[in-house]
Design a protein around this motif. Sequence first.
Motif: not given
Length: 310
Positions: A169-174, A228-238
């Motif tokens: 996903l990081m590759t695609m978002m770039r 899971f939510v607490d872990m995932t939100v910062p990753q989504a921001d990144a």
Amino acid sequence: MTDSAVEAHFDEVIARHDRIEPRDWMPDAYRRTLVRQIAQHAHSEIIGMQPEGNWISRAPSLRRKAILLAKVQDEAGHGLYLYSAAETLGVSRDELVDNLLTGKQKYSSIFNYPTLSYADVGTIGWLVDGAAICNQVPLCRTSYGPYGRAMIRICKEESFHQRQGYELLMTMMRGTPEQQEMVQESVNRFWWPSLMMFGPPDENSPNSERSMAWGIKRNSNDDLRQKFVDMTVPQADALGICLPDPSLAWNASREHYDFGEPDWDELAAVIRGDGPCNAQRIEHRRRAHEDGAWVREAATAFAAGGEIGD
């Protein structure tokens, strides 16, 4: 030992968070609960090969194809570990497979959703395997020995799968705007089903309280969902992804994220068999089981000392 003595010994093992082994005495209800949970977990790994396997022949590069092949093969291995763990409880592999194909046992609701774009391969790795990790890492400390030991290797491989999905996903978002839109659309579809993977709210979960008392589960559905939510939100921001929940916000007093309520009617419908891909998934599994009958028959004959082709 008397019945009361062996039951007391079982209770003592559970109380000190130790392990029950296959030859140990255990209550029938404990055994049934384990068979149900381990079987559902094994079925989920096997059925879970289908959504991503759908994209192996259409992966955009040899590298991506090799990664996806390796992941799908890992899922097959996880299913085999878990079927073996269930067999130590006195249930046969044939019975477990028959229960899956006839609908007597379930698998995770998440695998009844279609994979409509290649971005779904990354989203499943990031969100679905991320949710699985939250669910499964505590199971390394489950009270039943064979299940806990199987989970150690499974969790190591699932962690790799989650990182693989995040990297894709990081590759695609770039990449191009079209790729970014593809990722966002995929996340929009999988976010809520991923939250449902933890099961219904605790007050509506018929098995959680007993499973936690026995040490089979270590955390409640709602606690795992919050983690899971607490872990995932910062990753989504990144990643630069917007999670599709207008209620999502940091709550400083709780030191957790607040989030919206999943559609529990949808979860009930999918579990009931009315999800987008329920019939397709089971039919594909049934056809594969029938097509592989000759392999099982040959292996059985060889193990019995015969020759292939006899």
